[in-house]
Each structure stands twice: as structure tokens, then as C-alpha cells.
Design an enzyme around this catalytic site. Structure first.
Site, PDB file in Angstrom:
ATOM      1  N   PRO A 217       0.640  -1.057   0.405  1.00 26.42           N
ATOM      2  CA  PRO A 217       0.240   0.397   0.277  1.00 26.42           C
ATOM      3  C   PRO A 217       0.913   1.250  -0.044  1.00 26.42           C
ATOM      4  O   PRO A 217       2.108   1.110   0.742  1.00 26.42           O
ATOM      5  CB  PRO A 217      -1.122  -0.284   1.445  1.00 26.42           C
ATOM      6  N   ASN A 218       0.442   2.439  -1.022  1.00 29.41           N
ATOM      7  CA  ASN A 218       1.220   3.468  -1.011  1.00 29.41           C
ATOM      8  C   ASN A 218       2.213   3.224  -1.636  1.00 29.41           C
ATOM      9  O   ASN A 218       2.899   4.816  -2.013  1.00 29.41           O
ATOM     10  CB  ASN A 218       0.701   4.091   0.529  1.00 29.41           C
TER      11      ASN A 218
ATOM     12  N   ARG B 274       4.191  10.469  -2.159  1.00 34.20           N
ATOM     13  CA  ARG B 274       4.254  11.013  -0.517  1.00 34.20           C
ATOM     14  C   ARG B 274       5.784  10.793   0.522  1.00 34.20           C
ATOM     15  O   ARG B 274       6.466  10.487  -0.035  1.00 34.20           O
ATOM     16  CB  ARG B 274       3.478   9.263  -0.878  1.00 34.20           C
TER      17      ARG B 274
ATOM     18  N   TYR C 241      11.016   8.519   1.703  1.00 33.01           N
ATOM     19  CA  TYR C 241      11.105   8.003   0.086  1.00 33.01           C
ATOM     20  C   TYR C 241      11.467   8.764  -0.933  1.00 33.01           C
ATOM     21  O   TYR C 241      11.566   8.382  -2.001  1.00 33.01           O
ATOM     22  CB  TYR C 241       9.063   7.714   0.060  1.00 33.01           C
TER      23      TYR C 241
ATOM     24  N   ASN D 111       8.224  -5.805  -1.269  1.00 25.46           N
ATOM     25  CA  ASN D 111       7.217  -4.393  -0.015  1.00 25.46           C
ATOM     26  C   ASN D 111       6.693  -4.375  -0.063  1.00 25.46           C
ATOM     27  O   ASN D 111       5.364  -4.231  -0.011  1.00 25.46           O
ATOM     28  CB  ASN D 111       8.506  -3.234  -0.757  1.00 25.46           C
TER      29      ASN D 111
ATOM     30  N   ALA E  54       2.953  -0.792   5.025  1.00 21.72           N
ATOM     31  CA  ALA E  54       2.493  -0.746   6.068  1.00 21.72           C
ATOM     32  C   ALA E  54       1.794  -2.527   6.501  1.00 21.72           C
ATOM     33  O   ALA E  54       1.663  -2.465   7.628  1.00 21.72           O
ATOM     34  CB  ALA E  54       0.839   0.203   6.057  1.00 21.72           C
TER      35      ALA E  54
ATOM     36  N   HIS F  79       4.081  -4.555   9.078  1.00 22.59           N
ATOM     37  CA  HIS F  79       3.901  -4.283  10.508  1.00 22.59           C
ATOM     38  C   HIS F  79       2.767  -5.450  11.555  1.00 22.59           C
ATOM     39  O   HIS F  79       2.681  -5.439  12.725  1.00 22.59           O
ATOM     40  CB  HIS F  79       3.719  -3.115  10.901  1.00 22.59           C
TER      41      HIS F  79
ATOM     42  N   ASP G 102       1.861 -15.966   6.163  1.00 19.93           N
ATOM     43  CA  ASP G 102       0.878 -17.328   6.193  1.00 19.93           C
ATOM     44  C   ASP G 102       0.909 -17.535   4.468  1.00 19.93           C
ATOM     45  O   ASP G 102       1.406 -18.700   4.402  1.00 19.93           O
ATOM     46  CB  ASP G 102      -0.628 -17.497   6.601  1.00 19.93           C
TER      47      ASP G 102
ATOM     48  N   GLU H 166      12.788  -8.882   2.367  1.00 21.41           N
ATOM     49  CA  GLU H 166      12.601  -8.125   2.017  1.00 21.41           C
ATOM     50  C   GLU H 166      12.546  -6.918   1.987  1.00 21.41           C
ATOM     51  O   GLU H 166      13.676  -6.921   2.499  1.00 21.41           O
ATOM     52  CB  GLU H 166      11.223  -8.773   3.716  1.00 21.41           C
TER      53      GLU H 166
ATOM     54  N   HIS I 164      12.611  -2.311   2.659  1.00 25.31           N
ATOM     55  CA  HIS I 164      12.160  -1.345   2.261  1.00 25.31           C
ATOM     56  C   HIS I 164      13.215  -0.229   1.795  1.00 25.31           C
ATOM     57  O   HIS I 164      14.004   0.083   1.839  1.00 25.31           O
ATOM     58  CB  HIS I 164      11.992  -1.493   3.828  1.00 25.31           C
TER      59      HIS I 164
ATOM     60  N   SER J  63      12.859   2.999   2.869  1.00 22.54           N
ATOM     61  CA  SER J  63      13.320   3.756   4.378  1.00 22.54           C
ATOM     62  C   SER J  63      13.730   2.561   5.239  1.00 22.54           C
ATOM     63  O   SER J  63      13.490   1.975   5.464  1.00 22.54           O
ATOM     64  CB  SER J  63      12.359   4.520   4.718  1.00 22.54           C
TER      65      SER J  63
ATOM     66  N   ARG K 112      12.645   4.857  12.855  1.00 22.87           N
ATOM     67  CA  ARG K 112      11.177   5.255  12.159  1.00 22.87           C
ATOM     68  C   ARG K 112      10.139   5.297  13.551  1.00 22.87           C
ATOM     69  O   ARG K 112      10.805   4.784  14.885  1.00 22.87           O
ATOM     70  CB  ARG K 112      10.777   5.364  11.445  1.00 22.87           C
TER      71      ARG K 112
ATOM     72  N   ARG L 199       6.837   0.060  13.520  1.00 28.66           N
ATOM     73  CA  ARG L 199       7.478   0.504  12.540  1.00 28.66           C
ATOM     74  C   ARG L 199       9.029  -0.578  12.627  1.00 28.66           C
ATOM     75  O   ARG L 199       9.417  -1.561  11.876  1.00 28.66           O
ATOM     76  CB  ARG L 199       7.836   1.676  11.322  1.00 28.66           C
TER      77      ARG L 199
END
Length: 147
Positions: A9-10, A17, A22, A74, A77, A80, A87, A98, A100, A102, A107, A111
Site C-alpha cells: 500500500p501507498n 508521499r 521516500y 515490500n 504498512a 507490521h 502465511d 523483504e 524497504h 526507508s 522510524r 515500524r
């Protein structure tokens, strides 16, 4: 070799954003960069982005059924708190890194917790878009060492 690159998301709002966190590059810039890098490594990638948790779960399942060799994710949100994504990663048993943009550990406290990483071979965080290149290299290295 074929990898799915899943963004949560986002991330479609990159360049708009929180530019101070970012950066000013867009999601299209990210996909162009990772696609170009993958081509240099003779790897095919299929990018996927969704703001919807269930669609991300479905994409992970598709990576398995469509014969992908690994996943770069990635979860944004969902990192977390998404047991569903964790799963799904565990269910498909594909190597998954994984990533990220940032440094999630520098942070907000919430996070610093990554449920989804429990199904991954590793985490790369804080290197901006370059982290996706690192993730691709990590997947290639992992597959080479384990084949």
C-alpha cells in the site's frame, strides 16, 4: 530465472508521499530501475502493486502456481501486522526477500516490528530504491548457493 516484485500500500504514491522519507522518484521510476537491473542479470521480473492485502496474498500464490523462482516484497504498512501475508509467504515456500525504501528501524516504534520478515530469507532496509537491486542480488545468491 523469474522473480515477482510485490509492492504494498501507498507505494504507488512514491514521488508524492512523504518525499522527505521516500524521495522524489516515482513508482514508475522504481519499476524502470529494477526491470533494467534484472535484464542486466538475465532475470525476468513481474512487478505487482496493490493497496489491498488480499490481492497481495493472491499475487504470492500466483508466484508459486506460475513457476516463479523467488519474490522480492515490500509489504509497506502490512509489514507490521499482516499474518495473512506472512502465511502466504510461508505457504508457497519460495525464497523471498523483504525490502524497504526507508530504514524501518530508525522510524516509529511500530515500524520496527516485521511479521512478514519471518517468512523471508532476509530484509534490506534504508537504501532507497537501491535496496531492490540488493534484494535481487540476494535472491540470485541464495538460489545459486542452494541449487
Amino acid at each position: 530465472m523469474k522473480f515477482m516484485v510485490i509492492n504494498g500500500p501507498n507505494l504507488d504514491m512514491l514521488g508524492i508521499r512523504e518525499v522527505n522519507i521516500y524521495g522524489g522518484d516515482t513508482y514508475a521510476n522504481l519499476i524502470e530501475m529494477i526491470t533494467s537491473y534484472a535484464e542486466e542479470k538475465n532475470v525476468s521480473i513481474v512487478p505487482f502493486q496493490s493497496n489491498i492485502e488480499g490481492e497481495i496474498v493472491n499475487a504470492i500464490h500466483s508466484a508459486y502456481f506460475d513457476g516463479f523462482d523467488g519474490i522480492i516484497i515490500n509489504p509497506a504498512a502490512y509489514t507490521h501486522y499482516s499474518i495473512a501475508i506472512l502465511d502466504a509467504i510461508k505457504a508457497v515456500n519460495l525464497p523471498c526477500v523483504e525490502v524497504h525504501i526507508s530504514n524501518i528501524n530508525s522510524r516509529d516504534e511500530f515500524r520496527k516490528i516485521s511479521y512478514t520478515s519471518q517468512g523471508c530469507i532476509g530484509i534490506i532496509a534504508g537504501f532507497g530504491f537501491f535496496g531492490y537491486k540488493m534484494a535481487l542480488d540476494a535472491l540470485l545468491n541464495h538460489i545459486q548457493k542452494n541449487s
